[in-house]
Design a protein around this motif. Structure first.
Motif, PDB file in Angstrom:
ATOM      1  N   TYR A   5       1.361 -11.353   4.439  1.00  0.00           N
ATOM      2  CA  TYR A   5       1.687  -9.962   4.710  1.00  0.00           C
ATOM      3  C   TYR A   5       2.709  -9.813   5.834  1.00  0.00           C
ATOM      4  O   TYR A   5       2.819  -8.752   6.448  1.00  0.00           O
ATOM      5  N   ASN A  20       2.023   2.286   5.947  1.00  0.00           N
ATOM      6  CA  ASN A  20       0.624   2.478   5.565  1.00  0.00           C
ATOM      7  C   ASN A  20       0.534   2.254   4.070  1.00  0.00           C
ATOM      8  O   ASN A  20       1.195   2.940   3.295  1.00  0.00           O
ATOM      9  N   THR A  53       4.124   6.077   4.077  1.00  0.00           N
ATOM     10  CA  THR A  53       2.915   5.747   3.338  1.00  0.00           C
ATOM     11  C   THR A  53       3.312   5.481   1.890  1.00  0.00           C
ATOM     12  O   THR A  53       3.993   6.300   1.275  1.00  0.00           O
ATOM     13  N   PRO A  94      -3.680  -5.416   1.119  1.00  0.00           N
ATOM     14  CA  PRO A  94      -4.831  -4.570   1.429  1.00  0.00           C
ATOM     15  C   PRO A  94      -4.383  -3.197   1.933  1.00  0.00           C
ATOM     16  O   PRO A  94      -3.332  -3.067   2.564  1.00  0.00           O
ATOM     17  N   GLY A  95      -5.176  -2.180   1.674  1.00  0.00           N
ATOM     18  CA  GLY A  95      -4.890  -0.843   2.158  1.00  0.00           C
ATOM     19  C   GLY A  95      -5.111  -0.760   3.656  1.00  0.00           C
ATOM     20  O   GLY A  95      -6.251  -0.732   4.123  1.00  0.00           O
ATOM     21  N   ARG A  96      -4.036  -0.772   4.409  1.00  0.00           N
ATOM     22  CA  ARG A  96      -4.099  -0.694   5.880  1.00  0.00           C
ATOM     23  C   ARG A  96      -2.687  -0.492   6.416  1.00  0.00           C
ATOM     24  O   ARG A  96      -1.748  -0.325   5.644  1.00  0.00           O
ATOM     25  N   GLY A  97      -2.523  -0.566   7.725  1.00  0.00           N
ATOM     26  CA  GLY A  97      -1.217  -0.405   8.349  1.00  0.00           C
ATOM     27  C   GLY A  97      -0.538  -1.738   8.608  1.00  0.00           C
ATOM     28  O   GLY A  97      -1.193  -2.749   8.872  1.00  0.00           O
ATOM     29  N   TYR A  98       0.804  -1.735   8.515  1.00  0.00           N
ATOM     30  CA  TYR A  98       1.624  -2.923   8.770  1.00  0.00           C
ATOM     31  C   TYR A  98       2.795  -2.496   9.660  1.00  0.00           C
ATOM     32  O   TYR A  98       3.338  -1.401   9.484  1.00  0.00           O
ATOM     33  N   LYS A 106      -4.510   1.975  -1.189  1.00  0.00           N
ATOM     34  CA  LYS A 106      -5.095   1.309  -2.354  1.00  0.00           C
ATOM     35  C   LYS A 106      -5.760   2.360  -3.237  1.00  0.00           C
ATOM     36  O   LYS A 106      -6.042   3.469  -2.795  1.00  0.00           O
ATOM     37  N   THR A 134      -6.185  10.453   1.428  1.00  0.00           N
ATOM     38  CA  THR A 134      -5.760  10.748   2.796  1.00  0.00           C
ATOM     39  C   THR A 134      -5.616  12.242   2.999  1.00  0.00           C
ATOM     40  O   THR A 134      -4.604  12.729   3.434  1.00  0.00           O
TER      41      THR A 134
END
Length: 195
Positions: free
Chosen positions: A107, A173, A59, A141-145, A176, A181
């Motif tokens: 991304y 992860n 993260t 963007p704040g998310r998973g890759y 943003k 979390t």
């Protein structure tokens, strides 16, 4: 086989005993050839190579970067060269199977996952640390890759890769600003029992 050889000896049949001994020796020699040739085949296709870890979950806050490493171990008897590459990863079914592919969007894994080597050569019975950088851009963007650092056997004479890739899955992860979390439990109680 040993029981059969002893039984033949107890029957006082030297001729039969010699045939059994020769047959057993031949079977052992053939098995040795099969196993040694399959070991050479496994070595030429990447057998005897271990990559640790096989999966890395991290993260990172948006706009930050971290440097990590992978340990590649060659337990074989021949030096091996590998071409290092990056791929995107997608899950292909509900069983968790996945496939590697090359995305072309902003991304894509190649934009946030950067290995420090293109070609890695590892001597027999040794290891090499391959460092890589994971960089979460401010615009992500704040998310998973999901991405992967892949290794392919590489023939430097023909400059071609051999066989299927293997490597480490990277699950990123991106956080943003304003996203948290964690949490605290303020109170905890048991429900009243009623009959």
């Amino acid at each position: 086989l040993l029981f059969y050889c002893l039984k033949a000896t107890s029957m006082k049949s030297i001729k039969t005993h010699n045939h059994i001994f020769i047959g057993a020796s031949l079977a052992i020699a053939i098995a040795g050839l099969i196993f040694s040739s399959s070991a050479v085949l496994a070595q030429s296709t990447g057998g005897g190579v271990v990559v640790h870890p096989s999966k890395e979950v991290m993260t990172i806050a948006s706009g930050k970067a971290v440097k990590k490493s992978i340990l590649v171990v060659n337990s074989g008897t021949m030096p091996l060269a590998f071409k290092v590459s990056v791929a995107d990863v997608k899950v292909t079914d509900q069983s968790g199977n996945f496939a590697f592919y090359q995305a072309d969007d902003a991304y894509a894994a190649k934009n946030w996952l950067v290995p420090q080597y293109e070609i890695v050569t590892i001597a027999p019975v040794s290891s090499k640390t391959v460092e890589y950088i994971v960089s979460a851009g401010k615009e992500m963007p704040g998310r998973g890759y999901n991405g992967a650092i892949l290794f392919n056997l590489y023939d430097s004479a023909s400059q071609k890769v051999i066989g299927e890739p293997f490597g480490t899955l990277i699950m990123l992860n991106v956080l943003k600003t304003g996203i948290t979390t964690g949490g605290d439990i303020k109170s905890f109680g048991n429900a009243a029992l009623q009959f």
